[in-house]
Write an enzyme that holds these catalytic residues in place. Structure first.
Site, PDB file in Angstrom:
ATOM      1  CG  ASP A 105     -72.709  53.918 -25.194  1.00 60.44           C
ATOM      2  OD1 ASP A 105     -72.463  54.022 -26.403  1.00 60.44           O
ATOM      3  OD2 ASP A 105     -71.906  53.429 -24.367  1.00 60.44           O
ATOM      4  CD  GLU A 151     -74.219  52.030 -29.492  1.00 58.03           C
ATOM      5  OE1 GLU A 151     -73.427  52.307 -30.406  1.00 58.03           O
ATOM      6  OE2 GLU A 151     -73.967  52.187 -28.285  1.00 58.03           O
TER       7      GLU A 151
END
Length: 743
Positions: free
Chosen positions: A382, A418
């Site tokens: 993330d 990401e």
């Protein structure tokens, strides 16, 4: 500095606990032997003279004292001072402490928020290396290191709160790691052959009728044959689990009667989230997670974890003191020049200072643990750009990326970035080094825009369908560096993408201000659910178009759980706090005649992808002829059946033909033989009227057989039609045709 107790005239410092007593008789107080500074965390072992016990080790460089706190089954606390300090690590071996023991730490030091020092021994702290966590994080005022409700909020974070947080926070649990994984067989699916399925452990299983009620919403539920059967029938090769590290709920959600459902609020990087365990929370969750991984592996399915190492649940200076903030705030977090404030590249209040060796060690130790001891096969990071920052800027030579690249365990697992964060210069799509794949949001945007009729031309779409060579054809990277997706957990479901043009997040309690306004969606003529059968039929066709485009594109496709069933969140594009039927999969859709064909098409396309290597290439297309007849590995055609010119790429168009040659696939199979396959022509038509398309003739083909036609609701009726090359066919409005070259 002045404490809240002194300013308020109320002595409230946490008491130094005495030994627990039984029937008034004090129990013997355990003592801490010197022990060892490694490994970090609580590790059960046999100590000197064959005595069983647990070694505790905690990095806390600036601390003045560290007390280990042991809790019995009644919550009574016994404190032991750790007196050994080696290389900034406080440690001790406690004989007689066995697996199942609950514990935490109290860390003493200066309270000087203006310099970033926030030690407060009244606060019980979770061990960053705890392998299991018992209890749930609530956020009463006692768990804040400062006085949360201080009248002047401008200085509230500078006023120390001396109330004891021990009764209100979860405890770490000593776990015995005795599993060698000798009976496990990792699928080791090559990247090019992978199909990823993003799911939420709780949401995927919570309403599944084939899973026993007591197992729904748990790791055991995901390991149940009924859950795995769906994954196998669908054909995916990996599940990407939304965060399963122990996480906490934010205060603003708890005040509204909501909870953090997605889990992007980690507080324990080694502990499986306890609320997802059916078997217990005093260590049983570890074994349950391992059994889930084994069951998925036995079905040929890899396990990828969505991990949140960029920030923690402690938020900024006004957030709670749960672990790192109270252990060594300045050592773990990035602070601003005004050290009272936290640097925030994540939008969540804080950012871990990954440049520091001990923080980097915490992250890499956690990653290796989940691979070697918990059996997982990879990670999706993330806001990975936040991890790649050096002192300030994103740096692809940063310590984090360098350590991953040379680590003998981590460099061999699946690594997905990401590739952005919310800080300056944080958008880094296409920039991560070899070994990494990336979520490709440019693929998402181009495909969404094409099917809603918003692309000004098709030049960007051509790159996205063929592996995004403009982003990834450097440094030895391959087409599978691009993780292609149209939807993800964050945003609309696929069905909502064709049903809503504006978000409907009222249930989140934020007056519909949360969530993105840039959805690139089209509601097909009506906002939300409708009884209009024409609109319903168009929406289902658009879903077929989107899924077919995704699964025929070069790169690694990622599906979101439930999109193959037509799952809806009723227009909520930010359902992070909806632990209810807004987020849970509605399994009745699988038996609904209106939606079952969507699952059948999706599974058929995945099987087609698995059978044909031309659809999952391991190298980028060259676009050049490799034989005298002029046939190239990739060619693009206009609706006239002519190869596209430079001008065609930049002219308005709703129709695009893509030809993939099966005889020009680079590389060889495991035995060294050339890889040969069928050749295919894909015709994508986003126009609202049928289009005339001329099928390319020799050398491309003599005949074409229709394999997929998304204008059909029931796909079994479409295949088998054969067309001669050079003839004009009618492509139905808003549809995809996949044609196989048969001569």
């Amino acid at each position: 500095m002045t404490s809240a107790a002194e300013q308020q005239g109320a002595p409230a410092r946490a008491p130094r606990a005495e030994a627990p007593a039984v029937n008034g008789t004090p129990l013997p107080v355990p003592s801490a032997w010197p022990g060892a500074s490694t490994p970090l965390g609580a590790r059960f072992r046999v100590g000197p003279d064959g005595v069983a016990g647990t070694n505790f080790a905690l990095w806390a460089a600036g601390a003045e004292a560290v007390r280990l706190c042991l809790f019995d089954e009644h919550g009574r606390e016994t404190q032991l001072r750790l007196t050994e300090l080696t290389h900034e690590i406080w440690h001790g071996f406690v004989p007689g402490v066995l697996p199942g023991q609950r514990y935490g730490y109290r860390v003493d030091g200066r309270w000087d928020p203006w310099t970033g020092a926030r030690w407060n021994p009244a606060k019980l702290l979770l061990d960053p290396y705890a392998r299991a966590v018992d209890g749930e994080f609530a956020l009463p005022p006692e768990v804040y290191g400062h006085v949360r409700d201080w009248p002047d909020q401008q200085v509230a974070d500078t006023v120390r709160d001396d109330r004891d947080s021990g009764p209100y926070v979860p405890k770490g649990v000593v776990v015995h790691d005795d599993d060698d994984w000798s009976d496990d067989h990792r699928p080791k699916t090559p990247w090019a052959d992978s199909v990823i399925y993003e799911l939420h452990v709780r949401g995927f299983t919570r309403l599944h009728p084939g899973i026993p009620e007591e197992l729904r919403g748990t790791y055991a539920g995901l390991a149940h044959p009924a859950a795995i059967e769906h994954l196998v029938n669908l054909g995916v090769t990996a599940v990407e689990l939304l965060p399963v590290h122990q996480f906490a709920h934010e205060d603003h959600l708890l005040k509204r009667g909501l909870r953090n459902y997605w889990g992007y609020n980690s507080i324990g990087y080694f502990a499986p989230h306890a609320a997802y365990a059916a078997s217990g929370t005093t260590g049983q969750q570890v074994g349950e997670f391992k059994r889930m991984v084994r069951a998925l592996h036995a079905a040929g399915i890899e396990v990828v974890l969505d991990v949140v190492y960029n920030h923690t649940a402690e938020a900024g200076e006004l957030g709670p003191t749960l672990s790192l903030k109270g252990i060594d705030n300045r050592g773990y977090y990035r602070l601003q020049d005004d050290a009272r404030r936290f640097a925030d590249y994540t939008g969540c209040g804080n950012t871990l200072h990954v440049v520091r060796p001990h923080v980097l060690r915490l992250i890499t130790d956690s990653l290796r643990y989940w691979v070697t001891e918990m059996g997982v096969d990879g990670f999706r990071f993330d806001l990975a750009a936040a991890l790649a920052r050096s002192m300030h800027d994103v740096d692809m030579l940063s310590p984090f990326l360098a350590v991953i690249a040379q680590d003998p365990v981590l460099r061999r697992v699946k690594l997905i970035a990401e590739p952005w964060d919310v800080g300056s210069g944080g958008y880094q799509v296409g920039a991560f080094p070899p070994l990494w794949t990336e979520w490709n949001d440019r693929y998402r945007d181009a495909v969404r825009d094409f099917w809603r009729g918003a692309l000004p031309d098709v030049h960007d779409l051509g790159y996205r369908l063929s592996g995004s060579s403009d982003l990834y054809a450097w440094g030895g990277r391959r087409p599978y560096a691009s993780v292609n997706f149209i939807t993800a957990h964050d945003g609309y479901t696929l069905r909502d993408l064709v049903s809503y043009e504006t978000k409907h997040n009222e249930a989140n309690g934020e007056h519909n201000r949360d969530g993105s306004n840039d959805n690139r969606s089209w509601n097909c003529g009506a906002e939300g659910e409708t009884d209009d059968q024409d609109v319903q039929a168009l929406r289902r066709r658009q879903l077929r178009n989107l899924l077919t485009t995704l699964l025929l594109s070069t790169g690694v496709p990622m599906l979101v759980a439930g999109d193959e069933l037509g799952r809806t969140q009723r227009g909520n594009n930010n359902a992070y706090c909806q632990d209810n039927d807004i987020s849970w999969l509605d399994w009745s859709l699988l038996d609904d005649p209106a939606w079952r064909p969507l699952f059948d098409l999706t599974s058929r396309l995945i099987r087609l992808r698995h059978r044909h290597p031309v659809l999952r290439r391991r190298a980028f297309f060259s676009g050049r002829a490799h034989s005298a007849d002029g046939l190239r590995d990739l060619a693009w055609f206009t609706a006239r059946g002519e190869e596209m010119t430079e001008g065609d790429w930049y002219a308005p168009a709703a129709t695009l033909g893509m030809y993939l040659s099966g005889r020009d696939i680079p590389g060889r199979d495991e035995r060294g033989a050339p890889v040969l396959d069928d050749s295919f022509l894909t015709v994508l038509h986003a126009g609202d009227r049928p289009a005339r398309f001329v099928l390319p003739g020799p050398p491309w083909a003599e005949r074409y057989e229709v394999v997929v036609d998304t204008s059909w609701e029931e796909q079994r009726a479409a295949p088998g039609v054969v067309h001669r090359a050079g003839t004009a066919i009618t492509v139905p409005a808003r549809s995809v045709l996949l044609l196989k070259v048969t001569g």
